[in-house]
Design a protein around this motif. Structure first.
Motif, PDB file in Angstrom:
ATOM      1  N   PHE A 199      28.012 -11.877  -2.890  1.00 12.86           N
ATOM      2  CA  PHE A 199      27.379 -10.770  -3.435  1.00 12.86           C
ATOM      3  C   PHE A 199      27.918 -11.178  -5.054  1.00 12.86           C
ATOM      4  O   PHE A 199      26.527 -10.727  -5.489  1.00 12.86           O
ATOM      5  N   LEU A 200      28.043 -12.287  -5.133  1.00 13.44           N
ATOM      6  CA  LEU A 200      27.526 -13.006  -6.378  1.00 13.44           C
ATOM      7  C   LEU A 200      25.906 -13.566  -7.090  1.00 13.44           C
ATOM      8  O   LEU A 200      25.409 -14.050  -7.663  1.00 13.44           O
ATOM      9  N   MET A 201      26.509 -14.663  -5.044  1.00 15.22           N
ATOM     10  CA  MET A 201      24.671 -15.814  -5.519  1.00 15.22           C
ATOM     11  C   MET A 201      23.950 -14.590  -4.725  1.00 15.22           C
ATOM     12  O   MET A 201      22.073 -15.476  -5.211  1.00 15.22           O
ATOM     13  N   SER A 202      23.405 -13.460  -4.511  1.00 22.21           N
ATOM     14  CA  SER A 202      22.494 -12.413  -4.669  1.00 22.21           C
ATOM     15  C   SER A 202      20.960 -11.980  -5.240  1.00 22.21           C
ATOM     16  O   SER A 202      21.946 -12.369  -6.711  1.00 22.21           O
ATOM     17  N   HIS A 203      20.476 -11.916  -5.197  1.00 26.07           N
ATOM     18  CA  HIS A 203      19.268 -11.477  -5.905  1.00 26.07           C
ATOM     19  C   HIS A 203      19.426 -10.789  -7.230  1.00 26.07           C
ATOM     20  O   HIS A 203      19.769 -10.136  -8.144  1.00 26.07           O
ATOM     21  N   ALA A 204      20.230  -9.322  -6.558  1.00 25.08           N
ATOM     22  CA  ALA A 204      20.443  -8.078  -6.878  1.00 25.08           C
ATOM     23  C   ALA A 204      21.419  -8.127  -8.237  1.00 25.08           C
ATOM     24  O   ALA A 204      21.193  -7.514  -8.443  1.00 25.08           O
ATOM     25  N   SER A 205      22.394  -9.899  -7.771  1.00 20.00           N
ATOM     26  CA  SER A 205      24.113  -9.434  -9.095  1.00 20.00           C
ATOM     27  C   SER A 205      23.102 -10.348  -9.961  1.00 20.00           C
ATOM     28  O   SER A 205      24.492 -10.546 -10.643  1.00 20.00           O
ATOM     29  N   ALA A 206      22.019 -10.473 -10.446  1.00 18.08           N
ATOM     30  CA  ALA A 206      21.467 -11.479 -11.068  1.00 18.08           C
ATOM     31  C   ALA A 206      21.972 -10.643 -12.893  1.00 18.08           C
ATOM     32  O   ALA A 206      22.133 -11.719 -13.806  1.00 18.08           O
ATOM     33  N   TRP A 207      21.330  -9.744 -13.097  1.00 24.55           N
ATOM     34  CA  TRP A 207      21.915  -8.614 -14.406  1.00 24.55           C
ATOM     35  C   TRP A 207      23.496  -8.677 -14.176  1.00 24.55           C
ATOM     36  O   TRP A 207      23.771  -8.870 -15.403  1.00 24.55           O
ATOM     37  N   ILE A 208      24.412  -9.322 -13.320  1.00 23.97           N
ATOM     38  CA  ILE A 208      26.291  -9.093 -13.825  1.00 23.97           C
ATOM     39  C   ILE A 208      26.142 -11.046 -14.393  1.00 23.97           C
ATOM     40  O   ILE A 208      26.753 -10.964 -15.222  1.00 23.97           O
ATOM     41  N   TRP A 209      24.866 -11.889 -14.203  1.00 31.21           N
ATOM     42  CA  TRP A 209      25.588 -13.190 -14.497  1.00 31.21           C
ATOM     43  C   TRP A 209      24.805 -12.174 -16.034  1.00 31.21           C
ATOM     44  O   TRP A 209      25.449 -13.550 -16.932  1.00 31.21           O
ATOM     45  N   ARG A 210      23.733 -12.395 -16.031  1.00 31.30           N
ATOM     46  CA  ARG A 210      23.368 -11.449 -17.579  1.00 31.30           C
ATOM     47  C   ARG A 210      24.425 -10.975 -18.571  1.00 31.30           C
ATOM     48  O   ARG A 210      24.120 -11.862 -19.645  1.00 31.30           O
ATOM     49  N   THR A 211      24.594  -9.995 -18.340  1.00 33.64           N
ATOM     50  CA  THR A 211      25.326  -9.188 -19.113  1.00 33.64           C
ATOM     51  C   THR A 211      26.235 -10.248 -19.224  1.00 33.64           C
ATOM     52  O   THR A 211      27.383 -10.522 -20.450  1.00 33.64           O
ATOM     53  N   SER A 212      27.386 -11.024 -18.429  1.00 32.60           N
ATOM     54  CA  SER A 212      28.304 -11.909 -18.247  1.00 32.60           C
ATOM     55  C   SER A 212      28.242 -13.406 -19.397  1.00 32.60           C
ATOM     56  O   SER A 212      28.830 -13.384 -20.453  1.00 32.60           O
ATOM     57  N   ARG A 213      27.255 -13.496 -19.875  1.00 33.36           N
ATOM     58  CA  ARG A 213      26.561 -14.345 -20.291  1.00 33.36           C
ATOM     59  C   ARG A 213      26.160 -14.208 -21.752  1.00 33.36           C
ATOM     60  O   ARG A 213      26.194 -14.753 -22.884  1.00 33.36           O
ATOM     61  N   GLU A 214      25.881 -12.453 -22.433  1.00 33.42           N
ATOM     62  CA  GLU A 214      25.297 -12.268 -23.607  1.00 33.42           C
ATOM     63  C   GLU A 214      26.752 -11.999 -24.076  1.00 33.42           C
ATOM     64  O   GLU A 214      26.726 -11.994 -25.158  1.00 33.42           O
ATOM     65  N   THR A 215      28.424 -12.424 -23.376  1.00 34.62           N
ATOM     66  CA  THR A 215      29.299 -12.688 -24.185  1.00 34.62           C
ATOM     67  C   THR A 215      29.535 -13.665 -24.832  1.00 34.62           C
ATOM     68  O   THR A 215      30.646 -13.622 -26.000  1.00 34.62           O
ATOM     69  N   VAL A 216      28.752 -13.975 -24.084  1.00 32.94           N
ATOM     70  CA  VAL A 216      28.992 -16.165 -25.329  1.00 32.94           C
ATOM     71  C   VAL A 216      28.258 -15.609 -26.278  1.00 32.94           C
ATOM     72  O   VAL A 216      27.212 -15.913 -26.226  1.00 32.94           O
TER      73      VAL A 216
END
Length: 571
Positions: A80-97
Motif C-alpha cells: 500500500f505505502l510503496m505504490s506510486h499512488a501513495s507518493a503524495w502521502i509520503w510528501r505530505t508526511s515529509r512536509e511536517t518535518v
C-alpha cells in the motif's frame, strides 16, 4: 461475549506417553517458545480493513520515520505505502518535518525517507550508522565507505581507465581531472586526512565525459554536474544545521537543569559552598558531574534521586572551604608573630638553631595563634610572652639535649660521662653519606623537619617561611631520636689514639697526633698529614671502609700549619 486471551505458554514441550519405547522415554519433543511481547499481539492486523479515508488521515499525520516502520510490518502495508499512488502521502508526511529540503529529482519519496531516517548501513545493513554520505545518497559504515570510494591520488588514474581518454585530453585545456577534483562530490572520512571520491559517481562522470562529442556538450555536462553538486550540498547543509540545532537544544536543556540544581542547592543552604566551588575549580566543577549534565529537565523525582550525592559533594566542599579559610587566617597571624619574634630573640640568625616555627608550636604561643576565628590577633597580643621567652628557649634546648644524650648513651653504652655531648664521638650521622654534624649545628638538617604535616591546619599554615618562602616545619622530636653516632667517627678517634667513651672534643682537636691516608684508591694518599678537622673533611668524601689511616707524630707547630677546619656549611 468477551474475547478470550491467548495463552502465553500454549506451545509447551510434550512428553511421550508411558507406552513409548524405552529408548525414547523421557526425551521431550521441544518446540519453539513464542517470544513475549508487551501489549496485545496482532492488534493492527485488520488496520487495512478500515475505510480508506480514515487510513489515509492516520498516515498523513505520521512522520516519514513512522511510515517507514509501518511499511516494514506486513506485506500488505508495504504494497500500500510503496505504490506510486501513495507518493503524495509520503510528501505530505515529509512536509511536517521543519526545514527539510525538497525531494531531489533523482530520488523518490521512499528512498529519500530511507536515507534520512533509517539508521542502517545501505551496504552491509549494520545498525546504528549515523554518518550520512550525502554525496552518495546513502549511509555507509567506515569499512564499506572505504571499499566504495577512492582517494584523490587514485582519482585521475581511475578516470583514465573508465573514460579511455588519454592524459593529454584529461589534462589538456579543459583540465577534466581538475574539474573532477573540485566538482565531483567529495568528503572526508573520520580518521583520514585525504579526500575520498565515490567510485560510482566517478564512473558515471567518466561515461558522461566520454559521450561528450564537442565543447557545447561538454559545457552542458559541466553545468549539470555543478547543479547536482549544489543540490546535494543544500541537503548536507540542512543535516548539519539540524545537528547544530539539536546540540543547541540539548545545551539549553542542560543549562536549565544546571540552573535548577544550583537554585535548589542554594535553597538548601549550600550557597556559600557553591560559590567557593565555582571560584576554586571553575563552573565545570558542577556541570561536568554525570548527574548534572544529563539532557533532561530537572523534575521533583529526579532531584530526589540525585540529592544525596550532591549533598555529600557539598559537604566535602564546605569542609575544604572552612579548612582553607582557617589556613589563610593562621598564615596572617603567623606573619605577625614572625616579625615580632625576630625582633625580640636571636632566632633564625647565624649560629641559632631554633626557628620562629619552633616557637609557634609551643603550647603557650600556639594558644594565641590558634585562637578562635573572631579574635583579632595583633602584635600586642604577644606582649605577655616577653617574660617567658627565655624560659621557653631554655626548655626547648634542654629537651633536645636530653634526647641526644640518651641516644649517645644507649648507642655507645656510655655510663661514666655526665656530659656526653662534649665527647668527640658526639658527631651524628645525618643518614646520608658524608653528612656529619655536632650539636647544635646538626639541628639545622632538613631531614629533621618534615615537609608533610598531615591534616593539621595549624602546622600546614605555619610551615612556609614568610621571608624566604621555603617550607620549613618545626623540629620533629621523633626524627631527632633516629639520629645515631657516626661509626666512622668512632674508628677515627681510635686512629688518633683516643677512647670514644672518654675523649672529649676539645682534647682531640688540640692533640698533636696527625693522620694520613695510606690507601691506593684515595687520590689524597701519601699527602701531608691531616689534623682532626681535615680528617673529618676527608671522611665526607671517603669512608674508613674504603681507605686506611695511620697516625703520624708531629710537633705542635707543624700540626698547626697542617690543621684545616673543613666543615660542611649545611652541618
Amino acid at each position: 461475549m468477551p474475547r478470550k486471551n491467548t495463552k502465553l505458554f500454549m506451545n509447551q514441550p510434550k512428553m511421550q506417553d508411558k507406552g513409548d519405547s524405552d529408548s525414547n522415554r523421557g526425551t521431550p519433543e521441544v518446540t519453539s517458545r513464542p517470544r513475549a511481547l508487551r501489549g496485545r499481539r496482532g492488534g493492527l492486523k485488520n488496520m487495512l480493513e478500515m475505510p480508506i479515508d480514515i487510513l489515509i488521515k492516520i498516515c498523513i499525520r505520521l512522520e516519514p520515520r513512522d511510515l517507514q516502520h509501518l511499511a516494514r510490518t506486513t506485506k500488505s502495508f508495504r504494497s500500500f505505502l510503496m505504490s506510486h499512488a501513495s507518493a503524495w502521502i509520503w510528501r505530505t508526511s515529509r512536509e511536517t518535518v521543519h526545514g527539510l529540503p525538497e525531494l531531489p529529482p533523482h530520488l523518490n519519496e521512499a528512498m529519500y525517507a530511507n536515507l534520512l531516517f533509517s539508521p542502517h548501513c545501505h551496504s552491509c545493513i549494520k545498525g546504528n550508522v549515523k554518518n550520512i554520505v550525502w554525496h552518495m545518497d546513502a549511509r555507509y559504515c567506515k569499512s564499506c565507505l572505504m571499499s566504495l570510494t577512492v582517494s584523490r591520488a587514485e582519482l585521475s588514474w581511475q578516470l583514465r581507465q573508465e573514460s579511455g581518454l588519454s592524459w593529454e585530453t584529461l589534462k589538456g585545456p579543459s583540465n577534466i581531472v581538475q574539474f573532477a577534483e573540485r566538482n565531483l562530490l567529495n568528503f572526508k572520512v573520520i580518521g583520514m586526512s585525504s579526500m575520498r571520491y565515490s567510485i560510482s559517481e566517478m564512473q558515471c562522470f567518466a561515461r558522461a565525459v566520454k559521450a561528450a562529442q564537442d565543447d557545447d556538450q561538454f559545457s552542458t555536462l559541466i553545468k549539470e554536474w555543478e547543479a547536482r553538486c549544489r543540490e546535494k550540498l543544500n541537503i548536507s547543509d540542512w543535516d548539519l544545521k539540524k545537528t547544530v540545532d539539536r546540540r543547541i537544544a540539548l545545551s539549553d536543556i542542560k543549562r536549565r537543569r544546571l540552573t535548577a540544581i544550583k537554585s535548589r542547592l542554594r535553597d538548601a543552604g549550600w550557597g556559600e559552598d557553591l560559590d567557593y566551588l565555582i571560584d576554586e575549580e571553575g563552573a565545570e566543577a558542577l556541570s561536568d558531574l554525570s548527574c548534572v549534565c544529563q539532557p533532561n529537565d530537572l523534575t521533583e523525582r529526579g532531584w530526589t534521586s540525585i540529592r544525596p550525592s550532591l549533598f555529600e559533594l557539598m559537604q566535602s566542599v564546605r569542609e575544604r572551604r572552612i579548612y582553607n579559610a582557617r589556613k589563610v587566617l593562621l598564615r596572617m597571624r603567623f606573619r605577625l608573630f614572625y616579625v615580632w619574634i625576630r625582633e625580640h630573640t636571636e632566632c633564625d640568625k647565624a649560629g641559632c638553631s631554633i626557628l620562629p616555627v619552633d616557637y609557634a608550636v609551643m603550647p603557650e604561643i600556639r594558644a594565641i595563634l590558634d585562637d578562635l576565628d573572631d579574635v583579632n590577633v595583633t602584635a600586642k597580643s604577644f606582649s605577655p610572652l616577653l617574660e617567658i621567652l627565655p624560659d621557653l628557649t631554655r626548655r626547648w634546648y634542654e629537651r633536645i639535649e636530653a634526647v641526644l644524650k640518651d641516644t649517645l648513651k644507649k648507642s655507645l653504652n656510655i655510663t661514666d660521662c655526665d656530659e656526653p655531648l662534649s665527647l668527640a664521638v658526639a658527631c651524628f650521622d645525618g643518614n646520608t653519606k658524608g653528612t656529619y654534624g655536632r650539636y647544635p649545628k646538626v639541628l639545622s638538617s632538613d631531614e629533621l623537619r618534615p615537609k608533610y604535616c598531615g591534616s593539621d591546619v595549624f602546622l600546614n599554615a605555619i610551615r612556609r617561611d614568610p621571608k624566604t618562602g621555603m617550607e620549613r616545619s618545626s623540629l620533629d622530636m621523633d626524627r631527632l631520636q633516629t639520629l645515631k653516632p657516626a661509626l666512622d667517627i668512632v674508628k677515627l678517634i681510635e686512629v688518633f689514639g683516643g677512647n670514644p667513651l672518654t675523649t672529649t672534643y676539645d682534647e682531640i682537636t688540640k692533640s698533636a697526633i696527625m693522620v694520613r691516608c695510606t690507601s691506593s684508591i684515595c687520590r689524597d694518599a701519601f699527602l701531608k698529614p691531616m689534623s682532626w678537622h681535615r680528617a673529618i673533611g676527608h671522611l665526607r668524601v671517603y669512608s674508613l671502609l674504603g681507605f686506611s689511616l695511620e697516625a703520624v707524630e708531629t710537633n705542635n707547630k707543624e700540626a698547626d700549619n697542617h690543621t684545616q677546619t673543613i666543615i660542611n656549611p649545611s652541618h
